[in-house]
Write a protein that holds these residues in place. Sequence first.
Motif, PDB file in Angstrom:
ATOM      1  N   THR A 152       0.835  -1.205   0.000  1.00  0.00           N
ATOM      2  CA  THR A 152       0.000   0.000   0.000  1.00  0.00           C
ATOM      3  C   THR A 152       0.865   1.247   0.000  1.00  0.00           C
ATOM      4  OG1 THR A 152      -1.824  -1.130   1.102  1.00  0.00           O
ATOM      5  CG2 THR A 152      -1.778   1.274   1.272  1.00  0.00           C
ATOM      6  N   ASP A 153       1.911   1.247   0.803  1.00  0.00           N
ATOM      7  CA  ASP A 153       2.806   2.406   0.854  1.00  0.00           C
ATOM      8  C   ASP A 153       3.494   2.631  -0.484  1.00  0.00           C
ATOM      9  OD1 ASP A 153       4.103   4.549   2.337  1.00  0.00           O
ATOM     10  OD2 ASP A 153       5.924   3.328   2.174  1.00  0.00           O
ATOM     11  N   VAL A 154       3.999   1.575  -1.091  1.00  0.00           N
ATOM     12  CA  VAL A 154       4.685   1.694  -2.386  1.00  0.00           C
ATOM     13  C   VAL A 154       3.702   2.164  -3.461  1.00  0.00           C
ATOM     14  CG1 VAL A 154       5.830   0.373  -4.215  1.00  0.00           C
ATOM     15  CG2 VAL A 154       6.469   0.003  -1.838  1.00  0.00           C
ATOM     16  N   VAL A 155       2.518   1.586  -3.487  1.00  0.00           N
ATOM     17  CA  VAL A 155       1.524   1.924  -4.513  1.00  0.00           C
ATOM     18  C   VAL A 155       1.054   3.365  -4.370  1.00  0.00           C
ATOM     19  CG1 VAL A 155      -0.856   1.440  -5.239  1.00  0.00           C
ATOM     20  CG2 VAL A 155       0.762  -0.434  -4.942  1.00  0.00           C
ATOM     21  N   THR A 156       0.785   3.815  -3.158  1.00  0.00           N
ATOM     22  CA  THR A 156       0.272   5.181  -2.984  1.00  0.00           C
ATOM     23  C   THR A 156       1.339   6.244  -3.248  1.00  0.00           C
ATOM     24  OG1 THR A 156       0.639   5.063  -0.590  1.00  0.00           O
ATOM     25  CG2 THR A 156      -1.579   4.536  -1.409  1.00  0.00           C
ATOM     26  N   ARG A 157       2.613   5.877  -3.164  1.00  0.00           N
ATOM     27  CA  ARG A 157       3.684   6.828  -3.470  1.00  0.00           C
ATOM     28  C   ARG A 157       4.094   6.817  -4.937  1.00  0.00           C
ATOM     29  NH1 ARG A 157       8.350   5.701  -1.275  1.00  0.00           N
ATOM     30  NH2 ARG A 157       7.831   3.702  -0.403  1.00  0.00           N
ATOM     31  N   ALA A 158       3.686   5.800  -5.678  1.00  0.00           N
ATOM     32  CA  ALA A 158       4.095   5.673  -7.087  1.00  0.00           C
ATOM     33  C   ALA A 158       3.476   6.785  -7.926  1.00  0.00           C
ATOM     34  CB  ALA A 158       3.674   4.317  -7.628  1.00  0.00           C
ATOM     35  N   THR A 159       4.237   7.220  -8.909  1.00  0.00           N
ATOM     36  CA  THR A 159       3.737   8.254  -9.809  1.00  0.00           C
ATOM     37  C   THR A 159       3.813   7.738 -11.238  1.00  0.00           C
ATOM     38  OG1 THR A 159       5.932   9.244  -9.909  1.00  0.00           O
ATOM     39  CG2 THR A 159       4.396  10.181  -8.320  1.00  0.00           C
ATOM     40  N   ALA A 160       2.675   7.483 -11.779  1.00  0.00           N
ATOM     41  CA  ALA A 160       2.518   7.071 -13.173  1.00  0.00           C
ATOM     42  C   ALA A 160       1.025   7.146 -13.449  1.00  0.00           C
ATOM     43  CB  ALA A 160       3.034   5.658 -13.402  1.00  0.00           C
ATOM     44  N   THR A 161       0.669   7.181 -14.714  1.00  0.00           N
ATOM     45  CA  THR A 161      -0.754   7.191 -15.035  1.00  0.00           C
ATOM     46  C   THR A 161      -1.420   5.941 -14.492  1.00  0.00           C
ATOM     47  OG1 THR A 161      -0.285   8.475 -17.019  1.00  0.00           O
ATOM     48  CG2 THR A 161      -2.431   7.366 -16.911  1.00  0.00           C
ATOM     49  N   TYR A 162      -0.790   4.774 -14.725  1.00  0.00           N
ATOM     50  CA  TYR A 162      -1.297   3.501 -14.218  1.00  0.00           C
ATOM     51  C   TYR A 162      -0.261   2.869 -13.308  1.00  0.00           C
ATOM     52  CZ  TYR A 162      -4.799   3.699 -17.911  1.00  0.00           C
ATOM     53  OH  TYR A 162      -5.829   4.089 -18.716  1.00  0.00           O
ATOM     54  N   VAL A 163      -0.714   2.396 -12.167  1.00  0.00           N
ATOM     55  CA  VAL A 163       0.114   1.606 -11.274  1.00  0.00           C
ATOM     56  C   VAL A 163      -0.531   0.229 -11.194  1.00  0.00           C
ATOM     57  CG1 VAL A 163       0.995   1.321  -8.942  1.00  0.00           C
ATOM     58  CG2 VAL A 163       0.893   3.598  -9.961  1.00  0.00           C
ATOM     59  N   LEU A 164       0.205  -0.774 -11.668  1.00  0.00           N
ATOM     60  CA  LEU A 164      -0.285  -2.153 -11.672  1.00  0.00           C
ATOM     61  C   LEU A 164       0.432  -2.936 -10.588  1.00  0.00           C
ATOM     62  CD1 LEU A 164      -0.999  -1.136 -14.554  1.00  0.00           C
ATOM     63  CD2 LEU A 164      -0.589  -3.450 -15.323  1.00  0.00           C
ATOM     64  N   HIS A 165      -0.320  -3.790  -9.905  1.00  0.00           N
ATOM     65  CA  HIS A 165       0.303  -4.683  -8.936  1.00  0.00           C
ATOM     66  C   HIS A 165      -0.548  -5.929  -8.776  1.00  0.00           C
ATOM     67  CE1 HIS A 165      -2.349  -3.789  -5.442  1.00  0.00           C
ATOM     68  NE2 HIS A 165      -2.412  -2.582  -5.967  1.00  0.00           N
TER      69      HIS A 165
END
Length: 180
Positions: free
Chosen positions: A43-56
């Motif tokens: 959750t921490d990594v995903v919410t800090r990511a910057t891109a149009t789409y974040v896939l996980h």
Amino acid sequence: MRRPSSTVVVVAGDRAAEVTTALDGLHNVRAIPRGQRTPAEMTDVVTRATATYVLHDADPLAEVGDAWTGFFDGTTPVGGLEVAIETTLGALRAERLVLPDYYVVLDPDGLTPTRRHWWLGVLAGAAPARVVPSPASAGAVKETLRTLSAGRWWPSDLDGWLRGLPRQVPDRVGLPGVPF
């Protein structure tokens, strides 16, 4: 509840980690395979990511989905679904988990009937445009990303929705006019 600035897509299915990894490097896509990360770390990594789409591939509702499937298949201990629901609600409130904008479900035809009802009945019934089936390949998921459409968000009453899951019966869930 914390909301990422990116469009967050959970890739779910047997080959989710492989497909997610293969999509990293696409323009405007940040792919983050879960690996050994805890759900809170993801959750921490995903919410800090910057891109149009974040896939996980770290489904925040995985425990609930497993427990719901087991509840109706008779493999989850009595009370297991309720425990999973309350644990997930606590993690959502504490922002250790965050719901994605979309789920891309890989090869749903290959899933067991109850698991397929979880994805295409329970979740799709709650937010129809937010659950999208796809073949289990990076190319197919890439095309799916291009066709994602807007739709209603997850239910605003998450507590009521999740706590109502024991009454969401496979083969009946998501059908209009069918009572619980």
